[in-house]
Structure formats: structure tokens, C-alpha cells
Design an enzyme around this catalytic site. Structure first.
Site, short mmCIF file in Angstrom:
data_model
loop_
_atom_site.label_atom_id
_atom_site.label_comp_id
_atom_site.label_asym_id
_atom_site.label_seq_id
_atom_site.Cartn_x
_atom_site.Cartn_y
_atom_site.Cartn_z
N LYS A 251 21.05 20.95 -0.22
CA LYS A 251 22.01 21.18 -1.30
C LYS A 251 22.37 19.85 -1.96
CE LYS A 251 23.83 25.48 0.41
NZ LYS A 251 24.84 26.17 1.17
N1 GLU Z 1 26.23 31.71 5.36
C1 GLU Z 1 24.96 31.40 5.96
C2 GLU Z 1 24.30 30.27 5.19
O1 GLU Z 1 24.57 30.09 4.03
C3 GLU Z 1 23.99 32.55 5.95
C4 GLU Z 1 24.49 33.71 6.67
C5 GLU Z 1 23.48 34.81 6.88
O2 GLU Z 1 22.71 35.12 5.95
O3 GLU Z 1 23.50 35.38 7.96
O4 GLU Z 1 23.49 29.59 5.77
#
Ligand code: GLU
Length: 317
Positions: A251
Site C-alpha cells: 500500500k
Molecule cells: N481485512 C483483511 C485485509 O485487508 C482481509 C480480511 C478478509 O478478507 O478476510 O487484509
């Protein structure tokens, strides 16, 4: 009716690897005439920022991806921001506690790091918690609690776990390989593992399609499904886009962020066409709209853990 989701953590601008996962999760649900949910996983302390959540909404909209339920649209399973769902996580922790599935852990990061870096320490096996606090007496717990608040760990049952991943195939985890993991940190923050399971279960998610970097998290999540007596969804961990050298997209690498592509005037059809080509849905990276790809959706031509971006894709911006 099938229900899928995209569940980003708003810790930075979305890059084209995140866009790839989002596109596939969206296509899977639109192809199946299912429901697509956007859930913002913003409980990750200071790393998550509302402006990035806003950017995610803008990026997805720019790509032509819509959602049936999500932060602005709302829906029957809301709220769709994890920071507004803390009560549910607390209830799950209390349920696990009542069933005797959790124990307090007083180990500090420094202590765990020291064990991990010792010869033959944790590092060689991955960070498996060695259970130091599992057998403490009540007296020892009281004494340690006066010095620092504990985190809460799941006592993971000593047995093997098997599941079939839609992309990676049958996965088998031997007993003891996971270690007892944290569901609530000493500072009161709930862990990703707990929140994602509570939410996917409460939101009736049937299909989890996400990046291959989360394949290793899945067995721990299956432990929680079992202990919370919830039905797990089917899992499909799709390859991650990576740099031509096989490096991770990050990112922080802003040149690959969707915001940067948008600012550079790249039309969304170019990005979508490229992503569809990387997924094997198009034979050439020709411009395409997300909606045109719905009838073409299939995961047949995807495999492995990584797809290297070409220089051409990197030059998109
Ligand atoms: N919030 C997690 C991330 O951005 C992904 C969660 C999921 O897809 O289980 O890495």
C-alpha cells in the site's frame, strides 16, 4: 442465496492487487446472482484511517463495482464498519470465556520475541505460542494481573484441521501447528481473526474469496467457527499480484495505487481489462467494463499463489 464480501482494512490507499481481489469477489457474486457486501475492517488501531475507507469507496465505484450492503448503503446485517461492531466481538469473547475456551496471557512482546529468536526457538516453526501462560494457577494469574493486563488466547484443541480451499485444494494442518492465538489484546483491541469470523458468521457470508496471503489464517478461523458453533463459509484464496521480480505490492507503493491511476487519468476500463487478463478472463489486456465480465467469470484459469505483473501493467499509471 449466496453472499460474498470484500473486507478491506483501510490502512492505506488501495493498490491494484487489492483491486484484483475485489474484482474477483464482486464477479463471483454477480455471476452467481448473489449478494455482495462491503465491510470495512477498521479496528486495526491507528493504522486504519477514515480517509482511506473513503478512498476505498471511491476506488471501487470508479472501477464500476457496486455493493448491495455496505457502509453507505447499509442493509439488514449492518453496521458494516468493524469499529461499530465492537459489542458483537465482546459478546463472542464472553461466550468463549464462559465455555472455558480462553485463558489470560501475560507474556510481553519482548518475551515472545526473545523465545522466537532463541536457537531452535519459535522462528523456525513460525510464531507458534508455546503456551507459557496456559497452565498458570489462579494465584499466579492474580499476581501477574497486578503488573499488567492480559491478552486473551484461545486454547486451540489438539487435533488436526482439514479443509478444502477453492483454489489451493485440500489443506491439512497437524495438531499443535497453530498455537494458541490472541482474540483480544491487552489494550482491549480485538484481533482480526476474531472479528472476521464473528462478522462473516453474523452477516451470513457463504463465500469468502480473498488473497492467498490469508490462506494461513483460515485454520485459526475454522477453530473459532467451531468453538462459536457457527457454520464456516467456503473459502477460495486467489493468487496475489506481485511485481515482475515476484515482490509484494504494498500500500506504500503509491505508483500502483488506484488513486494514482485515477489522478493520472487512466480510464478504469484499462485497469479492469488488465486485471481480467491477469485472471485469465480475457485473452488480451483489452479495455473492459466490470459488468461485461460477469458472464465470463470463472476461476478455472487461475492457479498458484502469485501472478507477476508485467512492466506494461506497472506502466498503467
Ligand atoms: N481485512 C483483511 C485485509 O485487508 C482481509 C480480511 C478478509 O478478507 O478476510 O487484509
Amino acid at each position: 442465496m449466496r453472499r460474498g464480501r470484500f473486507a478491506p482494512t483501510p490502512s492505506g490507499p488501495m493498490h491494484i492487487g487489492n483491486a484484483f481481489t475485489a474484482l474477483l469477489a464482486w464477479l463471483q457474486m454477480r455471476h452467481a446472482s448473489g449478494t455482495f457486501v462491503l465491510r470495512i475492517e477498521d479496528i486495526d488501531g491507528p493504522r486504519s484511517r477514515p480517509e482511506y475507507a473513503q478512498l476505498i469507496v471511491e476506488d471501487l465505484t470508479w472501477m464500476g463495482l457496486d455493493w448491495d450492503e455496505g457502509p453507505a448503503t447499509d442493509g439488514p446485517y449492518g453496521p458494516y464498519l468493524q469499529s461499530e461492531r465492537l459489542e458483537l466481538y465482546e459478546q463472542a469473547v464472553e461466550r468463549l470465556q464462559r465455555r472455558g475456551r480462553l485463558y489470560p496471557c501475560y507474556c510481553s512482546r519482548a518475551e515472545l520475541a526473545a523465545i522466537a529468536s532463541a536457537p531452535h526457538g519459535l522462528a523456525s516453526e513460525g510464531a507458534v505460542y508455546p503456551g507459557l501462560c496456559k497452565e498458570l494457577s489462579e494465584e499466579e494469574r492474580r499476581r501477574k494481573a497486578q503488573v499488567k493486563p492480559p491478552s486473551l488466547r484461545v486454547a486451540v484443541p489438539e487435533r488436526s484441521i482439514s479443509f478444502e480451499d477453492g483454489m489451493a485444494g485440500v489443506q491439512h494442518v497437524p495438531p499443535g501447528a497453530l498455537g494458541d492465538f490472541v482474540v483480544k489484546r491487552a489494550d482491549g483491541q480485538f484481533s482480526y481473526q476474531l472479528a472476521v469470523v464473528v462478522d462473516d458468521a453474523a452477516m451470513g457470508i457463504t463465500d469468502v474469496l480473498r488473497g492467498a496471503d490469508l490462506l494461513d489464517s483460515t485454520p485459526r478461523q475454522l477453530v473459532l467457527y467451531e468453538l462459536l458453533e457457527a457454520t464456516p463459509p467456503s473459502f477460495c484464496h486467489v493468487p496475489l499480484l506481485c511485481t515482475p521480480e515476484g515482490g509484494r505490492l504494498s500500500k506504500r507503493n503509491r505508483s500502483l495505487s488506484l488513486a494514482a491511476l485515477r489522478a493520472a487519468g487512466v480510464p478504469p476500463e484499462r485497469l479492469i481489462g488488465y486485471l481480467a487478463y491477469a485472471a485469465g478472463l480475457l485473452d488480451r489486456p483489452e479495455p473492459a467494463q466490470a459488468a461485461e465480465l460477469v458472464p465470463l467469470f470463472s476461476l478455472e484459469r487461475l492457479s498458484g499463489e502469485q501472478i507477476a505483473l508485467s512492466e506494461e501493467a506497472l506502466a498503467l499509471g
